[in-house]
Write an enzyme that holds these catalytic residues in place. Structure first.
Site, PDB file in Angstrom:
ATOM      1  N   ASN A  47       0.883  -1.212   0.161  1.00  0.00           N
ATOM      2  CA  ASN A  47       0.098   0.077  -0.041  1.00  0.00           C
ATOM      3  C   ASN A  47       0.966   1.246   0.008  1.00  0.00           C
ATOM      4  O   ASN A  47       1.521   1.469   1.098  1.00  0.00           O
ATOM      5  CB  ASN A  47      -0.829   0.054   1.115  1.00  0.00           C
ATOM      6  CG  ASN A  47      -1.737   1.358   1.491  1.00  0.00           C
ATOM      7  OD1 ASN A  47      -1.709   1.835   0.529  1.00  0.00           O
ATOM      8  ND2 ASN A  47      -2.592   1.277   2.451  1.00  0.00           N
ATOM      9  N   TRP A  48       0.979   1.937  -1.205  1.00  0.00           N
ATOM     10  CA  TRP A  48       1.904   3.111  -1.110  1.00  0.00           C
ATOM     11  C   TRP A  48       1.232   4.426  -0.598  1.00  0.00           C
ATOM     12  O   TRP A  48       2.243   5.424  -0.630  1.00  0.00           O
ATOM     13  CB  TRP A  48       2.301   3.042  -2.694  1.00  0.00           C
ATOM     14  CG  TRP A  48       3.199   2.132  -3.328  1.00  0.00           C
ATOM     15  CD1 TRP A  48       3.946   1.342  -2.544  1.00  0.00           C
ATOM     16  CD2 TRP A  48       3.658   2.254  -4.602  1.00  0.00           C
ATOM     17  NE1 TRP A  48       4.868   0.538  -3.432  1.00  0.00           N
ATOM     18  CE2 TRP A  48       4.527   1.356  -4.714  1.00  0.00           C
ATOM     19  CE3 TRP A  48       3.357   3.023  -5.774  1.00  0.00           C
ATOM     20  CZ2 TRP A  48       5.323   0.795  -5.714  1.00  0.00           C
ATOM     21  CZ3 TRP A  48       4.181   2.718  -6.925  1.00  0.00           C
ATOM     22  CH2 TRP A  48       5.176   1.571  -6.964  1.00  0.00           C
ATOM     23  N   LYS A  49       0.115   4.164  -0.230  1.00  0.00           N
ATOM     24  CA  LYS A  49      -0.515   5.450   0.194  1.00  0.00           C
ATOM     25  C   LYS A  49      -0.425   6.897  -0.466  1.00  0.00           C
ATOM     26  O   LYS A  49      -0.254   6.595  -1.521  1.00  0.00           O
ATOM     27  CB  LYS A  49       0.036   5.562   1.752  1.00  0.00           C
ATOM     28  CG  LYS A  49       0.008   4.383   2.751  1.00  0.00           C
ATOM     29  CD  LYS A  49      -0.210   4.553   4.163  1.00  0.00           C
ATOM     30  CE  LYS A  49      -0.085   3.181   4.895  1.00  0.00           C
ATOM     31  NZ  LYS A  49      -0.054   3.310   6.387  1.00  0.00           N
ATOM     32  N   HIS A  72      -9.390   0.957   5.109  1.00  0.00           N
ATOM     33  CA  HIS A  72      -8.235   1.391   5.927  1.00  0.00           C
ATOM     34  C   HIS A  72      -8.408   2.233   6.734  1.00  0.00           C
ATOM     35  O   HIS A  72      -9.264   3.242   6.738  1.00  0.00           O
ATOM     36  CB  HIS A  72      -7.091   1.789   4.773  1.00  0.00           C
ATOM     37  CG  HIS A  72      -5.865   1.896   5.433  1.00  0.00           C
ATOM     38  ND1 HIS A  72      -5.501   2.741   6.172  1.00  0.00           N
ATOM     39  CD2 HIS A  72      -4.936   0.924   5.155  1.00  0.00           C
ATOM     40  CE1 HIS A  72      -4.122   2.585   6.435  1.00  0.00           C
ATOM     41  NE2 HIS A  72      -3.865   1.319   5.744  1.00  0.00           N
ATOM     42  N   GLU A 108      -6.707   4.656   8.060  1.00  0.00           N
ATOM     43  CA  GLU A 108      -6.370   6.153   7.961  1.00  0.00           C
ATOM     44  C   GLU A 108      -7.766   6.737   6.951  1.00  0.00           C
ATOM     45  O   GLU A 108      -8.135   7.775   7.167  1.00  0.00           O
ATOM     46  CB  GLU A 108      -5.349   6.194   6.842  1.00  0.00           C
ATOM     47  CG  GLU A 108      -4.295   5.934   7.687  1.00  0.00           C
ATOM     48  CD  GLU A 108      -3.037   5.171   6.784  1.00  0.00           C
ATOM     49  OE1 GLU A 108      -2.856   5.540   5.555  1.00  0.00           O
ATOM     50  OE2 GLU A 108      -1.957   4.852   7.566  1.00  0.00           O
ATOM     51  N   GLU A 113      -5.244  -4.959  10.493  1.00  0.00           N
ATOM     52  CA  GLU A 113      -3.909  -3.886  10.775  1.00  0.00           C
ATOM     53  C   GLU A 113      -4.187  -3.258  12.138  1.00  0.00           C
ATOM     54  O   GLU A 113      -5.138  -2.289  11.868  1.00  0.00           O
ATOM     55  CB  GLU A 113      -3.875  -2.903   9.633  1.00  0.00           C
ATOM     56  CG  GLU A 113      -3.778  -3.453   8.371  1.00  0.00           C
ATOM     57  CD  GLU A 113      -3.245  -2.466   7.246  1.00  0.00           C
ATOM     58  OE1 GLU A 113      -2.005  -2.774   6.828  1.00  0.00           O
ATOM     59  OE2 GLU A 113      -3.854  -1.143   7.141  1.00  0.00           O
ATOM     60  N   GLY A 132       2.903   2.201  10.657  1.00  0.00           N
ATOM     61  CA  GLY A 132       3.831   3.350  10.524  1.00  0.00           C
ATOM     62  C   GLY A 132       4.623   3.803  11.792  1.00  0.00           C
ATOM     63  O   GLY A 132       5.318   4.819  11.918  1.00  0.00           O
ATOM     64  N   SER A 137       3.681  -2.146  10.066  1.00  0.00           N
ATOM     65  CA  SER A 137       5.109  -2.363  10.284  1.00  0.00           C
ATOM     66  C   SER A 137       5.749  -3.705   9.881  1.00  0.00           C
ATOM     67  O   SER A 137       6.869  -4.158  10.407  1.00  0.00           O
ATOM     68  CB  SER A 137       5.594  -2.067  11.663  1.00  0.00           C
ATOM     69  OG  SER A 137       5.260  -0.482  12.015  1.00  0.00           O
ATOM     70  N   GLY A 188       2.970  -1.221   4.225  1.00  0.00           N
ATOM     71  CA  GLY A 188       3.071   0.219   3.793  1.00  0.00           C
ATOM     72  C   GLY A 188       4.607   0.504   3.625  1.00  0.00           C
ATOM     73  O   GLY A 188       4.876   0.460   2.525  1.00  0.00           O
ATOM     74  N   GLY A 189       5.168   1.397   4.609  1.00  0.00           N
ATOM     75  CA  GLY A 189       6.427   1.936   4.233  1.00  0.00           C
ATOM     76  C   GLY A 189       7.524   0.996   3.681  1.00  0.00           C
ATOM     77  O   GLY A 189       8.032   1.325   2.669  1.00  0.00           O
TER      78      GLY A 189
HETATM   79  P1  13P Z   1       3.225   0.253   7.515  1.00  0.00           P
HETATM   80  O1  13P Z   1       3.922  -0.781   7.059  1.00  0.00           O
HETATM   81  O2  13P Z   1       4.102   1.511   7.026  1.00  0.00           O
HETATM   82  O3  13P Z   1       3.087   0.329   9.006  1.00  0.00           O
HETATM   83  O4  13P Z   1       1.623   0.325   7.142  1.00  0.00           O
HETATM   84  C1  13P Z   1       0.554  -0.571   7.068  1.00  0.00           C
HETATM   85  C2  13P Z   1      -0.322  -0.078   6.245  1.00  0.00           C
HETATM   86  O5  13P Z   1      -1.214   0.670   6.808  1.00  0.00           O
HETATM   87  C3  13P Z   1      -0.567  -0.763   5.171  1.00  0.00           C
HETATM   88  O6  13P Z   1      -1.813  -0.438   4.492  1.00  0.00           O
END
Ligand code: 13P
Length: 260
Positions: A13-15, A104, A106, A177, A183, A221, A242-243
């Site tokens: 997930n590149w956000k 998600h 967020e 998640e 993050g 993470s 994510g990251g």
């Molecule tokens: P991180 O891997 O950066 O913690 O993000 C997880 C995430 O929200 C994937 O959708």
């Protein structure tokens, strides 16, 4: 390797990342890694969720590879029409996008995706034939209060009224998640993650006869350093990253951990 018969999914997930040049570099590097050591479809399914503006471009760059492209959101309005800024499930399908992230944390926390909105989005996505990666997860406060399990199972129940048996069978992937692990560098321990995944599995088995075959991904993470331990858990059928997915090499290492 978990011993489960479910083929794992590793989804990046590149956000709201990265720049166009960086994403082009990513696809170039990732293609090279796949060429050196291919990942077979029976080992692991792969996907990347870029910003919506880049969906078609990334899909084109990754054509001929096993990497699927996922949209990070979908409109709660159907078809075409006067909905400025929106992209409907029907238009996504028309542009060849087959996967969508819904729920998600967020979007739940920052962008008004309440359960009713999520149901509307999910209903239209499923109707358009998209596969939905439905995200659930508790906050730190909820975990500390001991309500994590109730919160997560309620989030699963929230969508039950709009998911038909045939959707559970083919079009639903669940991603757990925990918000406190997103993050932050704090991963849920493999045992904590497995314990929640086991409860989600039990919840799914109560809702649908296809509950045993639905992939449940872990997100929060995930890194090359912890991917193997997570992949070894019986009910962790992949990762939503994510990251670490922004780096082609790291993402590939996570894929390898789940593909073994
Ligand atoms: P991180 O891997 O950066 O913690 O993000 C997880 C995430 O929200 C994937 O959708």
């Amino acid at each position: 390797m978990s011993g489960s018969t479910i083929v794992p999914w590793v989804v990046g997930n590149w956000k709201m990342n990265p720049t166009r040049a960086a994403s082009e570099q990513w696809t170039k590097e990732f293609k090279q890694l796949l060429q050196q050591t291919p990942i077979l479809a029976e080992q692991c399914h792969l996907a990347i969720a870029p910003i919506s503006l880049a969906l078609s471009e990334i899909k084109h760059q990754l054509s001929g590879t096993p990497v699927n492209v996922v949209t990070q959101d979908v409109s709660r309005f159907a078809g075409t029409g006067a909905f400025t800024g929106e992209i409907s499930a029907d238009l996504l399908a028309d542009y060849g996008i087959q996967y969508v992230l819904i729920g998600h944390s967020e979007r739940r926390e920052l962008l008004g995706d309440e359960p009713q909105v999520l149901r509307e989005k999910l209903k239209l996505a499923l109707k358009a034939g998209l596969t939905v990666i439905y995200c659930v997860g508790e906050s730190l406060e909820q975990r500390e209060q001991g309500t994590a399990e109730v919160v997560v199972l309620q989030q699963i129940c929230d969508i039950a009224s709009v998911v038909a048996p045939e959707h559970w069978e083919k079009q639903i992937i669940v991603a757990y998640e925990p918000i406190w692990a997103i993050g932050t560098g704090k991963t849920a321990s493999a045992q904590d993650a497995q314990s929640m995944h086991e409860k989600i599995r039990a919840g799914l088995l109560q809702l649908t006869s296809f509950g045993a075959q639905i992939a449940i991904l872990y997100g929060g993470s995930v890194k090359p350093e912890n991917a193997k331990e997570l992949a070894a858990c019986a009910d962790i059928n992949g990762a939503l990253v994510g990251g670490a997915s922004l780096n082609a090499q790291s993402f590939y290492q996570i894929v390898e951990a789940f593909a073994q």
